[in-house]
Motif scaffolding. Structure first.
Motif, PDB file in Angstrom:
ATOM      1  N   VAL A  14       0.947  -1.168  -0.014  1.00  0.00           N
ATOM      2  CA  VAL A  14      -0.039   0.020  -0.002  1.00  0.00           C
ATOM      3  C   VAL A  14       0.826   1.305  -0.007  1.00  0.00           C
ATOM      4  N   ALA A  15       1.929   1.145   0.770  1.00  0.00           N
ATOM      5  CA  ALA A  15       2.897   2.357   0.824  1.00  0.00           C
ATOM      6  C   ALA A  15       3.104   2.740  -0.747  1.00  0.00           C
ATOM      7  N   ASP A  16       3.821   1.662  -1.670  1.00  0.00           N
ATOM      8  CA  ASP A  16       4.027   1.810  -2.878  1.00  0.00           C
ATOM      9  C   ASP A  16       2.979   2.438  -3.665  1.00  0.00           C
ATOM     10  N   PHE A  27       0.853  15.072  -6.757  1.00  0.00           N
ATOM     11  CA  PHE A  27       0.664  15.497  -5.457  1.00  0.00           C
ATOM     12  C   PHE A  27       2.405  15.412  -4.944  1.00  0.00           C
ATOM     13  N   LYS A  28       2.715  16.251  -3.946  1.00  0.00           N
ATOM     14  CA  LYS A  28       3.785  16.071  -3.215  1.00  0.00           C
ATOM     15  C   LYS A  28       3.478  15.580  -1.867  1.00  0.00           C
ATOM     16  N   LYS A  29       2.482  15.903  -1.397  1.00  0.00           N
ATOM     17  CA  LYS A  29       2.169  15.447   0.203  1.00  0.00           C
ATOM     18  C   LYS A  29       0.994  14.356   0.188  1.00  0.00           C
ATOM     19  N   ASP A  30       0.919  13.895   1.162  1.00  0.00           N
ATOM     20  CA  ASP A  30      -0.210  12.651   1.658  1.00  0.00           C
ATOM     21  C   ASP A  30      -1.416  13.411   1.603  1.00  0.00           C
ATOM     22  N   VAL A  31      -1.386  14.442   2.227  1.00  0.00           N
ATOM     23  CA  VAL A  31      -2.654  15.291   2.527  1.00  0.00           C
ATOM     24  C   VAL A  31      -3.538  15.904   1.152  1.00  0.00           C
ATOM     25  N   GLU A  32      -2.717  15.990   0.250  1.00  0.00           N
ATOM     26  CA  GLU A  32      -3.242  16.354  -1.014  1.00  0.00           C
ATOM     27  C   GLU A  32      -3.972  15.257  -1.668  1.00  0.00           C
ATOM     28  N   LEU A  33      -3.428  14.053  -1.544  1.00  0.00           N
ATOM     29  CA  LEU A  33      -4.187  12.783  -2.003  1.00  0.00           C
ATOM     30  C   LEU A  33      -5.251  12.305  -1.254  1.00  0.00           C
ATOM     31  N   ALA A  34      -5.011  12.572   0.098  1.00  0.00           N
ATOM     32  CA  ALA A  34      -6.312  12.209   0.864  1.00  0.00           C
ATOM     33  C   ALA A  34      -7.238  13.208   0.619  1.00  0.00           C
ATOM     34  N   ASN A  35      -7.221  14.320   0.268  1.00  0.00           N
ATOM     35  CA  ASN A  35      -8.193  15.329   0.054  1.00  0.00           C
ATOM     36  C   ASN A  35      -8.813  14.984  -1.364  1.00  0.00           C
ATOM     37  N   TYR A  36      -8.245  14.471  -2.290  1.00  0.00           N
ATOM     38  CA  TYR A  36      -8.513  14.217  -3.806  1.00  0.00           C
ATOM     39  C   TYR A  36      -9.376  13.030  -3.369  1.00  0.00           C
ATOM     40  N   LEU A  37      -9.030  12.039  -2.815  1.00  0.00           N
ATOM     41  CA  LEU A  37      -9.980  10.760  -2.542  1.00  0.00           C
ATOM     42  C   LEU A  37     -10.947  11.041  -1.574  1.00  0.00           C
ATOM     43  N   GLY A  38     -11.215  12.119  -0.752  1.00  0.00           N
ATOM     44  CA  GLY A  38     -12.125  12.377   0.185  1.00  0.00           C
ATOM     45  C   GLY A  38     -12.151  11.771   1.460  1.00  0.00           C
ATOM     46  N   ILE A  39     -11.010  11.399   1.755  1.00  0.00           N
ATOM     47  CA  ILE A  39     -10.871  10.773   3.023  1.00  0.00           C
ATOM     48  C   ILE A  39      -9.857  11.824   3.998  1.00  0.00           C
ATOM     49  N   SER A  40      -9.670  11.574   5.007  1.00  0.00           N
ATOM     50  CA  SER A  40      -8.869  12.063   6.293  1.00  0.00           C
ATOM     51  C   SER A  40      -7.439  11.769   6.068  1.00  0.00           C
ATOM     52  N   ARG A  41      -6.509  12.498   6.341  1.00  0.00           N
ATOM     53  CA  ARG A  41      -5.112  12.323   6.345  1.00  0.00           C
ATOM     54  C   ARG A  41      -4.619  11.068   7.170  1.00  0.00           C
ATOM     55  N   SER A  42      -5.505  10.880   8.380  1.00  0.00           N
ATOM     56  CA  SER A  42      -5.251   9.850   9.310  1.00  0.00           C
ATOM     57  C   SER A  42      -5.678   8.369   8.601  1.00  0.00           C
ATOM     58  N   THR A  43      -6.737   8.663   7.834  1.00  0.00           N
ATOM     59  CA  THR A  43      -7.258   7.261   7.215  1.00  0.00           C
ATOM     60  C   THR A  43      -6.247   6.983   6.187  1.00  0.00           C
ATOM     61  N   LEU A  44      -5.897   7.589   5.484  1.00  0.00           N
ATOM     62  CA  LEU A  44      -4.617   7.396   4.569  1.00  0.00           C
ATOM     63  C   LEU A  44      -3.465   6.727   5.204  1.00  0.00           C
ATOM     64  N   SER A  45      -3.183   7.439   6.553  1.00  0.00           N
ATOM     65  CA  SER A  45      -1.935   6.927   7.171  1.00  0.00           C
ATOM     66  C   SER A  45      -2.226   5.429   7.601  1.00  0.00           C
ATOM     67  N   ASN A  46      -3.358   5.336   8.039  1.00  0.00           N
ATOM     68  CA  ASN A  46      -3.915   3.850   8.350  1.00  0.00           C
ATOM     69  C   ASN A  46      -3.924   2.951   7.410  1.00  0.00           C
ATOM     70  N   TRP A  47      -4.120   3.087   6.210  1.00  0.00           N
ATOM     71  CA  TRP A  47      -4.079   2.434   5.003  1.00  0.00           C
ATOM     72  C   TRP A  47      -2.400   1.910   4.950  1.00  0.00           C
ATOM     73  N   VAL A  48      -1.752   2.666   4.930  1.00  0.00           N
ATOM     74  CA  VAL A  48      -0.304   2.442   4.917  1.00  0.00           C
ATOM     75  C   VAL A  48       0.167   1.628   6.122  1.00  0.00           C
ATOM     76  N   ALA A  49      -0.127   1.808   7.110  1.00  0.00           N
ATOM     77  CA  ALA A  49       0.442   1.371   8.515  1.00  0.00           C
ATOM     78  C   ALA A  49       0.056  -0.170   8.375  1.00  0.00           C
ATOM     79  N   ARG A  50      -1.480  -0.531   8.023  1.00  0.00           N
ATOM     80  CA  ARG A  50      -1.970  -1.805   8.032  1.00  0.00           C
ATOM     81  C   ARG A  50      -1.853  -2.340   6.781  1.00  0.00           C
ATOM     82  N   ASN A  51      -1.354  -1.859   5.599  1.00  0.00           N
ATOM     83  CA  ASN A  51      -1.367  -2.330   4.167  1.00  0.00           C
ATOM     84  C   ASN A  51      -2.558  -2.719   3.876  1.00  0.00           C
TER      85      ASN A  51
END
Length: 243
Positions: A14-16, A27-51
């Protein structure tokens, strides 16, 4: 994958995937992708942490991106829209010749020829219908004089035996574009040969150098006087099957 979620037991990273998604969207930052997907920055971080990732959401928002590249990093980020699907052949079409000037594209029917029935490449376009196997319809492809099946492994893995290549005849050697891929029909020792090779300049005057992609095949310097016909390769159908 369960309920649209990709779990950590699968082979995807998931990180890749997140890195590639940011790259293709600029996008340069995770928050930009999160905003584009309509989710929070923490949700995106959880995706990566849990794979574990919301597969349906990601692919739904990035529908213009090639899914194979996004998930595995293989291939191209852009979807390949050119696809041949007809009675004679089926598979994705890759345009091999990229002209320096704009070339009109259109949906075209290209005659697929049986090169084994013709004496050489030059005779294919003579008014003998027994050489033609039929028509293949290819979207958004440059003008071609015909198409043939590839045999041999000299251009492997770019081309494999059984692939189809479309060609456009050249009528004089001054029109050769060095470094491009050509079908070359020539005589040697009283026998006729047809090969697909890169064509380069030769150090010998009055010769062309034919170069394979497969390094197991040595380059060959061929006298112009032995060449019956040449055609530049315009496209290939990379995977095909007889229906």
């Amino acid at each position: 994958m369960e309920n649209g979620k990709m779990d950590k037991d699968q082979v995807f990273s998931v990180a890749d995937i997140v890195k590639r998604a940011k790259l293709v969207m600029g996008f340069k930052k995770d928050v930009e992708l999160a905003n584009y997907l309509g989710i929070s920055r923490s949700t995106l971080s959880n995706w990566v942490a849990r794979n574990s990732i919301d597969f349906a959401l990601l692919l739904g928002r990035l529908s213009q991106v090639d899914y194979n590249w996004l998930l595995t990093g293989k291939g191209s980020p852009v979807k390949q829209d050119n696809y041949c699907d007809c009675e004679l052949a089926s598979g994705p079409v890759e345009r091999l010749h990229q002209p320096k000037t704009a070339e009109a594209l259109d949906d075209r029917s290209v005659t697929l020829y049986d090169i084994s029935a013709a004496a050489n490449l030059k005779t294919l376009l003579e008014p003998r219908p027994q050489y033609a196997l039929g028509q293949i319809h290819i979207p958004n492809i440059p003008l071609c004089d015909g198409a043939v099946y590839v045999s041999g492994d000299s251009m492997y893995p770019i081309l494999k035996a059984g692939d189809i290549v479309g060609f456009r005849f050249i009528h004089d050697f001054d029109a050769v574009i060095y470094g491009e891929m050509y079908l070359v029909s020539f005589q040697r020792g009283g026998d006729e040969y047809l090969t697909v090779k890169y064509v380069n300049r030769s150090e010998q005057p009055g010769f062309l150098r034919l170069v394979s992609y497969n390094t197991h095949h040595e380059p060959m310097d061929l006298p112009l006087t032995q060449i019956n016909a040449m055609a530049i390769v315009k496209f290939s159908i990379r995977k095909n099957m007889m229906m």
